[in-house]
Design a protein around this motif. Sequence first.
Motif, PDB file in Angstrom:
ATOM      1  N   GLU A  78      -1.334  -2.955   9.162  1.00 27.37           N
ATOM      2  CA  GLU A  78      -0.626  -4.179   8.793  1.00 27.37           C
ATOM      3  C   GLU A  78       0.580  -4.374   9.694  1.00 27.37           C
ATOM      4  OE1 GLU A  78       0.664  -5.734   4.541  1.00 27.37           O
ATOM      5  OE2 GLU A  78       2.227  -4.434   5.357  1.00 27.37           O
ATOM      6  N   GLY A 358       3.718  -9.365   5.114  1.00 25.79           N
ATOM      7  CA  GLY A 358       2.784  -8.570   5.901  1.00 25.79           C
ATOM      8  C   GLY A 358       1.560  -9.377   6.274  1.00 25.79           C
ATOM      9  N   THR A 360      -2.612  -8.686   7.672  1.00 24.47           N
ATOM     10  CA  THR A 360      -3.757  -7.930   8.166  1.00 24.47           C
ATOM     11  C   THR A 360      -4.608  -8.897   8.989  1.00 24.47           C
ATOM     12  OG1 THR A 360      -5.032  -8.375   6.158  1.00 24.47           O
ATOM     13  CG2 THR A 360      -3.694  -6.377   6.181  1.00 24.47           C
ATOM     14  N   ARG A 365       0.145 -10.689   3.159  1.00 20.99           N
ATOM     15  CA  ARG A 365       0.743 -10.091   1.959  1.00 20.99           C
ATOM     16  C   ARG A 365       2.014 -10.876   1.679  1.00 20.99           C
ATOM     17  NH1 ARG A 365       4.480  -6.153   1.339  1.00 20.99           N
ATOM     18  NH2 ARG A 365       4.287  -5.538   3.531  1.00 20.99           N
TER      19      ARG A 365
END
Length: 445
Positions: A78, A358, A360, A365
Motif C-alpha cells: 500500500e 492509502g 492499493t 483506504r
Amino acid sequence: MLLPRLRTLPAALFVLFLTACSQSQTLQGIFQQSTPHEAYARKLKLAGLAETALGRDWLRAADQALRDSLVVKLPFQESGFFPADRAVATGLRYLVRTGETIQISLTLAPGTQAPKVFVDAFELSPDRSEPRHLAAADTAALSFRYVAEADRQHVLRVQPELLRGGRYTLRIRREPSLSFPVKGKTDVAVGSFWGVPRDGGARRHEGIDIFAQRGTPAIASAHGYITRVNETKLGGRVVWLADTDHGQHLYYAHLDKQLVQPGQRVKPGDTLGLVGNTGNARTTAPHLHFGVYRNGAVDPFPFVRRPDAMPPVPKVLPSRLGQWVRARETRLTLRRTPTATGVAAGAATRPTPLLVLGATAEWLRVQLPTGRTGFVPAKAVLTATPLRRENLPLPTDLRARPAADALTVAALPAQTTVAVLGEYGKFRLVRQANGRTGWLAVAAS
C-alpha cells in the motif's frame, strides 16, 4: 493550571514540550521493558499531555486501529499517507500459518521529513482478550521479520508520532523460515501435501513429498545436530535433525543413502543424505518425505514455500493521498477488505467527506469522519470540490474532528470565507483560503 494551557498550546510548542519531557525518565521507565509505542504513550501521560485533545485523539486512534482493523491478504502493498494535522493509526489484519516468516517494511517517500513511526505486530488468539505483542520498530528505515508460531490472525498497527506527517509505502509478505530441503529444488517439486489420506484413509500424510532424481542431495534446512540415523518400515532410511534455530525437529525419510552420524553438527545446505524411495515408498518415484515436528507434526509447507511476489504498484497517483473525496453515487459502502464482496465496515452518503489514507492497486483506504476506516474502489469517489462558499457570521473554532471536544486547529474571526467540502451530522468540513481544513459546527457556519 497547566493542563488547561496545554489544551490550547500551538502545535510547535506542543512538540517542544513533549521533547523536553522525553529527556527525563522515572525509575519505573528505566527498569520496565516496553515497546517504543508504549514508551511514547507513557511519556504523554507523565507530561500530562494525554489529557489534552490532541493526546486523547492519539491514544484513541491507537486503540481504534486494533479494535477496528481492516483485513488484507498477503502479500500486501500500500502507498499510504499520515496527515500532520490530526492523529491517525492504521490497523491491518492478516492470516498467518505456522512456520511462515512475516517480513514487514515501511519506506518513507523521498523528501518526507522523517517522523518517528511506530510499527507493531500483534497476535490475536481466541483464548486471550487482548492482542499479544510480537514485534516492533520505530525508526525511519522500518523493517523487521518474525516467525509465526501458530495458525492465527495477526494485526499490524502503524502510527506516527504527534504532529508529523508524510507519505510511505508499506509491504507485508511471507517468506520461508527454513531452507528448502532438496538441493536445486523449490516448492514446485512438492507432489504430495499435508493431510492427504494414506492406507485407505487409516492415517493422514504428516509431511510433504518432494520429488527429485535418485541421488539428489537432501540438505539441512537449519542449523542443528543429528539426533537419529536409522531405518524404519514406513520411512525407510531416515535422518532426524534437531533444529536449534527454531526449537523443532526435522524429519527426512525414504533416503537412498544416509551421509551423517548421530551427534553431528550441521548448517543449512549441508548434505544429510540422498533422495531415494526406501521404506513404504518402493513403488513410487524417488522423493524426500519431509516433516516438521513441534509437540507433534505440523504442515511443513509454510516453512519452505517460496517468498511472496509483491503485488503491482498502486495505479493511483501519489497526489490522491491525503485528499478529501466524496462518493459518486448516493450511497457508498466501505469494505473491511479490498474486495467487492468484503464485509461492510461502514457507509457514506454523497455529502460525507472521506480522507484518503492509502491506496492499493484498484482500491483506496479512506477514513470516515468518525475515525473508522475502510476500502472503497478508487473509481467510486470524486475529489471533494466545494459544495458552496459561506461567510461565517460569528467567530468560531475550527476543529480537527467533528466533535465539540476535538482539538482546535484555528480560531476563525467573523466574516471569514470558507469553502464547504462536505457535511456529517451537525458539522461541516470546510477549507480556508490558506488551504487549512477542519470542522465547524453547523450553527457556527
